[in-house]
Enzyme design. Structure first.
Site, PDB file in Angstrom:
ATOM      1  N   SER A 251      -9.581   1.832   2.898  1.00  0.00           N
ATOM      2  CA  SER A 251      -8.694   2.584   2.036  1.00  0.00           C
ATOM      3  C   SER A 251      -7.668   1.707   1.301  1.00  0.00           C
ATOM      4  CB  SER A 251      -7.951   3.640   2.872  1.00  0.00           C
ATOM      5  OG  SER A 251      -7.111   3.020   3.827  1.00  0.00           O
TER       6      SER A 251
ATOM      7  N   LYS B  30       0.862  -1.192   0.000  1.00  0.00           N
ATOM      8  CA  LYS B  30       0.000   0.000   0.000  1.00  0.00           C
ATOM      9  C   LYS B  30       0.893   1.233   0.000  1.00  0.00           C
ATOM     10  CE  LYS B  30      -3.921   1.964   2.616  1.00  0.00           C
ATOM     11  NZ  LYS B  30      -4.749   1.816   3.836  1.00  0.00           N
TER      12      LYS B  30
ATOM     13  N   SER C 201      -9.640  -0.535   7.183  1.00  0.00           N
ATOM     14  CA  SER C 201      -9.099  -0.310   5.844  1.00  0.00           C
ATOM     15  C   SER C 201      -8.423  -1.507   5.185  1.00  0.00           C
ATOM     16  CB  SER C 201      -8.115   0.861   5.862  1.00  0.00           C
ATOM     17  OG  SER C 201      -8.816   2.069   5.903  1.00  0.00           O
TER      18      SER C 201
END
Lengths: 798, 468
Positions: free
Chosen positions: B135, B60, B159
Site C-alpha cells: 500500500s 505516507k 506494504s
C-alpha cells in the site's frame, strides 16, 4: 419455596490525577470537552499509554477484596458502537484481569455471608451523551477515566444484602482513597444479575438490571425483581433472559433488550498495550502500603477500647473520623468518652456548620483538651457542650475559651468545704430538718451554696462537700405506683393508694446507717397496669434528676405487671448511672415493708447499675419475665441469661431533654411501636391495618427460635412482611418461649430473615420493646434507632 | 554532477526549482496526495550534525504530520487535518529533516497496488501501465522517481517491501516495536510497523536510526534501539550463514532470476549458503488475513463521522449518522475486511478462526526463531511477480492476497525484513527480501550495504536523478 441469587457488577471510578491512557485531567464538572486530547477522543493514529497509578489502585482494591493478583495482566478490546465511546471499542480486560477469586464478608440482620468476588478488571470509561431537543450532544471529559469493575459471584440472596455489600465496598474504597464511592454522581455504579428458581433447583434464568444509581435503588430494584420473577414462576410462567432498566420515578423496572439482541463484544487481546507484569515485589510493596481496612479496624477498636458495634461502625464509617478518634485517644483521652462525643455532639456540630472533621476548627488535641477539662471537673457537661460549640465558632482552644468566658467551675475541695460550712451556718432550720432524717432540704442547701458561688461550683463536688459537712447520705425513694405503694380496701381489693411514709416504715431498721436521709417522690397514684407514655417520661426524668443531683442511690417502688418493661427501659436509658438504681415490686401491699427494706439495703450496697430486688433476690434489669405461679406469689425469672452475655446490647444516651419534651418523645415512639404475638389464627391483614394506622415497627413474638407461618394464605404472614418491606416498616422478632431468635435453625426462620425480619437474639419481648422505645426516645433519627436493634452477637471475627 | 539532496530546500530559488521538478514528475505518477515543501533552516546550515539535516522526506498519508492532511487514502478522511505529529515524524523533524508531502496509498493500507485508494492511484515510474505496488506505493514511487531521497511508509503485511521492490528501491520493515507506532493510523496493530523507503542502504539507515527507539506514547515500542547509533559497516558476506528459500516454480521468471542472482553473489563471496523450505508458508496469508482483519474491524470502528471525518449533512439519530458516514465514506475493500474481521471474532466462531490463527502465528514465530538459530539471514522473494499491470490486466483480488505470503511472515513473526533491488528484468526492477531475527535490523542493513556494492540499483530511464 423459591431461592433467589443475586450477583453484582460494580464499577468504581479510580481517583487518578490523569486518565487511564492519556495525560488529560480526570476531573468532573468542568466545561464539556475541555479535558480531552487526540488519545481520549479516539483520533486516527493515537495509542493508549497505561497510567501506572490506575494500575496500582486497581491492584490495591483487588488485594483488599482478597483476590489473587494476576501476575501477567492483559487488556482486551470490547467492541460495540456507541457515540459516547470514541474508538467504538472499550479497552477492558478479558481472560487475564487484575485479580480473581476474592471475597467480601457481609452481614445483614445477624446473618453473615461470604460473597465471592470472581474478578476485578480495569477498563476505560466512556463519555456522556446528552439529548437536547432534536440534537445529541457529546461530552468526552469522562472518556478514558479509569474504571475498576468488580464482579461478584451470585452469592447474595436478598436485596438488602446487596445494599450492605455496596455500603461496605464504598467504605473500603474510600479508606483506600482510590474512589469517592458516590453512587449518585456515578463514581460508583452497580448493575445486578438476579435469578429466582424453586428451592433446590438449578440456577434460574438470569435477568440483568441496570441504572441502579443509589444503594437505595439497588435495594428497591432487586426486591422488585425477586418479587417479579417469583410471581412469574408461581403462575407457572418462565422468566425470560433479558436486560431491564430500573425506572426510579415509577419504582419499577422496564425491559431494555432481550437476549436475541444481546451484544457480541468480540473480545480480543489489546495489541496496543503490552502484558503488564505485577511481580511479587510489586505486590509485596502494595501489601505493605495497604491501609488498615474498615472491617479490621472496627474489630480492633472493639477489642482494644471495648466499644459497642454501632459506635464502632459510626466511628469507622469514614477513615477520617476513625483517624481522628485514635488521635484524640493518643492524646490521653478516655476512648469511651471520645467515641460518644464524636458520634453525637461533634457530629451534630459538623452537620450544623456543614464542615468536614478535617476542615473544622476542632483538632484531636482540642477535643482531648476539652475532655480533660470535663474529666478533671473543671467544667461540667453542659459547659463542655457550650465550649465545643465555641471551638467551632471561635476557632480557639477549650482551655482559653473557658478562661476567657469565665466558664471554669470551682472544684477545689477546700473552697467548696468553706462554702458548705458557710451555708450550713446561715441556714439552721434546713440543717435541722436534714439532721432529723429528711433529705429534701438538702437540695435547698445545694441551691443556696450554688448561688453564693455565682453558679460556678461543680454541682456534684458541691453536693459531696455539703453531704460531708452534714455527715448524711441522701437516698431517694420514688413511688411509681403498683400494689407496693397502694393499699387494700376493706373488701380485699387493692387500689392505688395513699402513700406510706417510707421513713416511718424503715425507721426502726437497725441495719441502716444513721447517715441515711430519705426523700420520697410520688409519681404514680396508679396501678402498674395503668402505665402510660407520660408516666414513663416522668419516671425517666425523675430518675435522671436524682442520679445527677443526689445521692447515694435511687429506689423505685413499682408494680409487678409492667416491672419487666420499666426495668429494661431504665437499664437502656441509664446504661451507666453512677449510682445504684433499684426497682422493687410486691404483689400485695402487705409485703411492701420488708421489700422496701431490702431495696434500700441493695441501693446502699450494689454497684452503680439498674437492679431489680424481689422477694427471692436481686435480678438484672433486662430479660425479666413475670411468671406468676400461684395467688399472691409473684415469680420472676431471667430468660436466656447465658445468651445475653454473648450478645452486645449497649444502652443509649438520654440527653437533657425536659420532662415535657420526653413525654412528647415517649408518646411519639410508643404510638409507632406495636407488640404482636403470632398464633394459629393470626392474619396478615391485621398487621397491615396497623401499618395503615401509622405503626412503623413491630415487636413480633414468634414461636421457639423464630418460626412462623410465612405462607400466602390469609393466615400466613407473607403479605404482612411484603407490605412491611415495601413501606419500610421494621419487624423485630422475639419468641414466645425462652428461645434465642437467630433464624439459623429452621427453613421457616430463614424465610423470615429473607423477608426482612430482624432477629432479636436473646431479648424477651418486654426487653426488646423497651429497647426500641428507649432508642427512639434517645435518638433523633429513627433509622439510627432501628439500626441499634441489630445485634452482632453471631458475627464471626474475620 | 547531481546536486545534493541536502541543499534542495536551502533557498527560495532551489525550493522553487525543486517544487517545479516534483510537480512535473508527479503529474503522471500520482505519488503525492499533498505536496507543500518549504524552506528548511537546517538546509541553510550544512554544518548540522544529523545525516538527514535539511533532507526532504515524504510521509505516507497514514502517518500524522501536524497541519498536514491525514487522509489514509480514504474518502472519509479526505478533509481531515492532523492536530499532532506521529513520533517518527516528530523525530525526523527534530533531526532536521523537512516533511515535504504526503504520499498516496491504498485506503487504510488495505491493498497492494494503491488502487483501493479513494483519492489517487500511483503509476510505476518504470512503466506507467503498471502499478507502483502498495500500500505504500506513493512513497516508493516518490523515491524511485527521484522526488525525495527517502520516505516513510507502513508495513503491515508487506506494504513497504512490495512497492519498494516493484519500484527498484530499498524498503525496510523493522522489528515490531523498533519504531513507535504512535501517529500511525492503525490497520492491524499487532502487525503494523513504520518502515523506511530510500534510494540507498546508507540513507535508509540514516532515517531508520533517527526514528527508531523506545517511545512512552507507544508502550509496545522496545528499548533495544537507541537513537544516535553510528552507521554500520557493510557485512563481510563470507562470514554470514545464509538460508535461501527454495524456489517456487510458479513465481514469475524475473522473481526467480533475482533469487539466483543474489545466491550467486553470496556463493561468489564464499558465503555458507543452504536452501531451506518454510512448511508453514502456505498458511501465512490465511493467518495474516484472519488476524489483520480482526484487528482492523476494531481499529476502523472509530471512523464513524461523529468527531471528525466526512459525514452526511443530516441524520435522524446517532445510529443513522454512523451508518451513513461509514457506508459512503469507506471503500469496498475496507468494508470487505471489516466484515471479515467481524466474522472471524464472532461469538461461537472466535476459536475456530481467530483462535486458530493465533495458534498458527505462535508456531510461525517459533519456526522462525529456530531458523535464525541456524542462519544469520534468510533470502526470499518479496512477491511472486514483478510490478503487475494496472486495472483488469493485473492480478485478481484473491491472487493478490495469496501473493502476500512471502512478506506477511515477517509481520506475523515481528522480525525485520528488507527489500533490496537486484537488477532490472525486462525493463522492470526485480529484487529479493532479506529477513533476520528480531532486533537484527542493523545486521540486515549491513548486508544490504554489501549487496549494494555487488548489485548497484538503476534508476528508471524516464526519471533521471537530479539530486543525490
Amino acid at each position: 419455596m423459591y431461592a433467589s441469587k443475586i450477583g453484582l457488577e460494580i464499577h468504581i471510578q479510580l481517583l487518578t490525577n490523569s486518565k487511564i491512557f492519556c495525560g488529560c485531567r480526570a476531573a468532573f464538572g468542568d466545561e464539556p470537552n475541555t479535558n480531552v486530547c487526540p488519545v481520549c477522543m479516539g483520533y486516527p493514529g493515537v495509542m493508549p499509554a497505561l497510567n501506572g497509578e490506575a494500575m496500582r489502585m486497581a491492584y490495591q482494591v483487588a488485594l483488599a477484596l482478597n483476590c489473587t493478583p494476576t501476575e501477567h495482566t492483559q487488556f482486551a478490546r470490547k467492541n460495540y458502537f456507541y457515540p459516547d465511546l470514541p474508538k467504538n471499542y472499550q479497552i477492558s480486560q478479558f481472560g487475564a484481569p487484575i485479580g480473581t477469586d476474592g471475597y467480601l464478608d457481609i452481614e445483614f440482620h445477624g446473618k453473615t455471608r461470604r460473597v465471592r468476588i470472581s474478578e476485578c478488571h480495569l477498563e476505560e470509561d466512556a463519555g456522556k451523551m446528552v439529548h437536547a431537543g432534536d440534537m445529541s450532544l457529546l461530552d468526552y471529559n469522562r472518556a478514558g477515566t479509569p474504571l475498576l469493575e468488580i464482579v461478584t459471584e451470585p452469592d447474595l440472596e436478598i436485596a438488602e444484602e446487596a445494599e450492605v455489600l455496596l455500603t461496605q465496598l464504598r467504605r473500603m474504597v474510600r479508606y483506600l482513597a482510590v474512589c469517592d464511592g458516590n453512587m449518585e454522581e456515578g463514581s460508583m455504579r452497580c448493575d445486578a444479575n438476579v435469578s429466582v428458581a424453586p428451592e433446590g433447583a438449578p440456577l434460574g434464568n438470569k435477568v440483568e438490571i441496570k441504572n441502579l444509581n443509589s444503594s437505595r435503588f439497588v435495594r428497591k430494584a432487586l426486591a422488585y425483581e425477586i418479587d417479579r420473577q417469583t410471581d412469574i414462576l408461581e403462575r407457572g410462567g418462565t422468566v425470560s433472559v433479558e436486560t431491564r432498566l430500573w425506572n426510579e420515578n415509577r419504582d419499577q423496572s422496564e425491559p431494555m433488550r432481550t437476549k436475541e439482541l444481546a451484544h457480541d463484544y468480540r473480545y480480543f487481546p489489546e495489541p496496543d498495550l503490552p502484558i503488564v507484569e505485577a511481580d511479587a515485589s510489586f505486590i509485596a510493596k502494595l501489601s505493605d502500603a495497604q491501609v488498615e481496612l474498615p472491617q479490621a479496624r472496627m474489630q480492633r477498636l472493639k477489642q482494644v477500647h471495648g466499644l459497642g458495634d454501632r459506635v464502632v461502625e459510626l466511628l469507622c464509617d469514614e477513615k477520617e473520623t476513625a483517624d481522628f478518634f485514635e488521635a484524640v485517644v493518643a492524646e490521653g483521652a478516655d476512648a469511651g468518652a471520645v467515641a460518644s462525643w464524636l458520634t453525637s455532639d461533634v457530629r451534630k456540630l459538623l452537620n450544623r456548620f456543614e464542615v468536614s472533621l478535617a476542615a473544622s476548627p476542632l483538632s484531636p488535641r482540642r477535643l482531648a483538651e476539652l475532655l480533660g477539662l470535663l474529666q478533671s471537673g473543671r467544667i461540667h457537661g453542659k459547659i463542655a457542650k457550650q465550649t465545643l460549640e465555641a471551638v467551632f465558632t471561635l476557632d480557639d482552644d477549650p482551655e482559653r475559651i473557658i478562661t476567657e468566658k469565665g466558664w471554669e467551675q470551682i472544684v477545689d475541695p477546700k473552697a467548696l468545704a468553706e462554702l458548705a460550712v458557710a451555708v450550713i451556718a446561715d441556714n439552721p432550720e434546713a440543717v435541722a430538718a436534714v439532721r432529723a432524717g429528711n433529705a429534701k432540704p438538702l437540695g435547698f442547701l445545694v441551691g443556696e451554696a450554688m448561688k453564693r458561688s455565682a453558679g460556678r461550683a461543680e454541682p456534684r463536688a458541691l453536693q459531696q462537700a455539703l453531704k460531708d459537712a452534714l455527715s448524711v447520705e441522701p437516698l431517694y425513694v420514688l413511688d411509681f405506683g403498683g400494689a407496693i405503694g397502694g393499699e387494700r380496701r376493706p373488701d380485699g381489693m387493692v387500689q392505688p393508694g395513699t402513700r406510706k411514709e417510707v421513713k416511718e416504715l424503715l425507721a426502726a431498721d437497725p441495719d441502716l446507717p444513721d447517715s441515711i436521709r430519705f426523700d420520697e417522690i410520688t409519681l404514680g397514684g396508679f396501678l402498674s397496669e395503668e402505665i402510660s407514655p407520660r408516666d414513663w417520661a416522668q419516671l425517666v426524668s425523675a430518675v435522671r434528676y436524682r442520679i445527677e443531683d443526689s445521692s447515694s442511690g435511687v429506689v423505685i417502688s413499682h408494680g409487678t405487671d409492667t416491672l419487666a418493661y420499666t426495668a429494661a427501659l431504665l437499664s437502656w436509658v441509664f446504661p451507666d448511672p453512677q449510682v445504684p438504681v433499684v426497682l422493687t415490686a410486691a404483689v400485695t401491699p402487705e409485703k411492701a415493708p420488708e421489700l422496701m427494706r431490702d431495696a434500700v439495703r441493695a441501693a446502699l450496697q450494689l454497684p452503680p447499675a439498674v437492679h431489680v430486688v424481689l422477694e427471692d433476690g436481686t435480678y438484672p434489669a433486662v430479660n425479666l419475665r413475670f411468671e406468676r405461679v400461684e395467688a399472691d406469689a409473684a415469680r420472676f425469672r431471667t430468660w436466656n441469661a447465658t445468651g445475653l452475655e454473648s450478645e452486645q446490647w449497649p444502652g443509649f444516651a438520654l440527653g437533657d431533654a425536659s420532662a415535657d419534651a420526653l413525654t412528647a418523645r415517649f408518646e411519639t415512639a410508643m404510638r409507632q411501636v406495636h407488640i404482636a404475638r403470632i398464633y394459629p389464627g393470626m392474619r396478615s391483614e391485621s398487621l397491615v391495618r396497623l401499618m395503615d394506622a401509622g405503626y412503623r415497627a413491630f415487636i413480633l413474638e414468634l414461636y421457639d427460635t423464630g418460626t412462623a407461618n410465612l405462607g400466602h394464605s390469609p393466615f400466613g404472614l407473607r403479605a404482612a412482611f411484603e407490605e412491611a418491606r415495601r413501606r419500610g416498616v421494621r419487624i423485630f422478632c422475639t419468641s414466645q418461649q425462652e428461645g434465642v431468635v437467630d433464624f439459623q435453625s429452621y427453613v421457616t426462620g430463614h424465610a423470615l430473615w429473607r423477608e426482612g425480619a430482624v432477629p432479636m437474639g436473646s431479648l424477651t419481648t418486654e426487653t426488646a420493646y423497651a429497647r426500641l422505645v428507649a432508642a427512639m426516645v434517645c435518638m433523633e433519627d429513627d433509622d439510627e434507632a432501628f439500626a441499634s436493634m441489630e445485634h452482632r452477637g453471631s458475627m464471626k471475627n474475620e | 554532477m547531481q546536486a545534493d539532496w541536502n541543499t534542495v530546500l536551502a533557498t527560495a530559488e532551489t525550493l522553487k526549482e525543486y517544487r517545479a521538478g516534483v510537480e512535473a514528475r508527479d503529474k503522471d505518477l500520482g505519488a503525492f496526495l499533498h505536496f507543500s515543501p518549504s524552506i528548511s533552516t537546517e538546509a541553510e546550515n550544512p554544518g548540522s550534525a544529523s545525516a538527514i539535516s535539511g533532507l526532504p522526506i515524504a510521509i505516507k498519508d497514514n502517518l500524522a504530520v501536524t497541519d498536514f492532511p491525514l487522509t489514509c487514502g480514504s474518502r472519509l478522511l479526505e478533509h481531515f487535518t492532523s492536530p499532532y505529529d506521529a513520533t517518527a515524524v516528530e523525530r525526523l523533524k527534530a533531526a532536521g529533516a523537512s516533511i515535504v508531502g504526503k504520499t498516496a496509498m491504498d485506503e487504510f493500507g488495505m491493498g497492494s497496488a494503491t488502487d483501493t485508494s479513494a483519492l489517487s492511484e500511483t503509476k510505476n515510474p518504470w512503466d506507467p501501465n503498471r502499478t507502483a505496488g502498495g500500500s505504500s506505493g506513493g512513497s516508493a514511487a516518490a523515491v524511485a522517481a527521484g522526488m525525495v531521497p527517502a520516505a516513510l511508509g507502513s508495513d503491515t503485511g508487506g506494504s513497504v517491501r512490495q512497492p519498494a521492490s516493484f519500484c527498484g528501491v530499498y524498503g525496510l520493515k523493522p522489528t515490531y516495536g523498533a519504531v513507535s507506532r504512535f501517529g500511525l493510523v492503525a490497520y492491524a496493530s499487532s502487525l503494523d510497523t513504520v518502515g523506511v523507503i530510500a534510494d540507498t542502504p546508507d540513507r535508509l539507515e540514516a532515517v531508520f536510526s533517527v526514528i527508531a527507539g523506545e517511545d512512552a506514547k507507544d508502550q509496545t515500542s522496545i528499548a533495544a534501539f537507541s537513537p544516535g547509533k553510528p552507521p554500520v559497516a557493510p557485512s563481510d558476506l563470507s562470514s554470514l550463514r545464509v538460508g535461501i528459500l527454495q524456489a517456487d516454480e510458479s513465481d514469475e521468471p524475473g522473481v526467480r532470476e533475482a533469487m539466483t542472482c543474489v545466491e550467486d553473489v553470496f556463493r561468489t563471496a564464499g558465503t555458507e549458503v543452504e536452501t531451506v523450505t518454510l512448511p508453514f508458508l502456505e498458511y501465512a496469508s490465511a493467518v495474516y488475513y484472519t488476524i489483520a482483519t480482526a484487528e482492523a474491524g476494531a481499529n476502523l470502528a472509530r471512523f464513524d463521522g461523529i468527531r471528525y471525518g466526512e459525514r452526511p449533512l443530516y441524520a435522524e439519530n446517532p445510529d443513522e449518522l454512523v451508518r451513513l458516514s461509514r457506508s459512503t465514506g469507506l471503500g469496498d475493500e475496507v468494508k470487505l475486511r471489516i466484515l471479515l474481521g467481524t466474522y472471524v471474532l464472532r461469538s461461537g466462531f472466535h476459536d475456530q478462526y481467530y483462535g486458530r490463527a493465533q495458534r498458527l502465528r505462535a508456531r510461525i514465530i517459533q519456526d522462525m526463531q529456530d531458523l535464525f538459530s541456524r542462519f544469520d539471514l534468510l533470502v526470499s522473494p518479496v512477491f511472486p511477480t514483478l510490478a503487475f499491470k494496472l486495472g483488469r490486466d493485473g492480478l485478481t483480488p484473491y491472487q493478490r492476497k495469496q501473493a502476500d505470503r512471502y512478506t506477511t511472515v515477517a509481520n506475523l513473526a515481528g522480525i525485520p525484513a528488507l527489500a533490496i533491488p537486484t537488477g532490472v528484468h525486462d525493463g522492470l526492477p526485480a529484487g529479493v527480501q532479506i529477513t533476520g531475527p528480531a532486533g537484527g535490523d542493523y545486521a540486515l542493513i549491513a548486508a544490504a550495504k554489501a549487496l549494494h556494492q555487488a548489485l548497484p540499483p538503476a534508476a528508471p530511464a524516464t526519471y533521471p536523478r537530479i539530486w543525490s
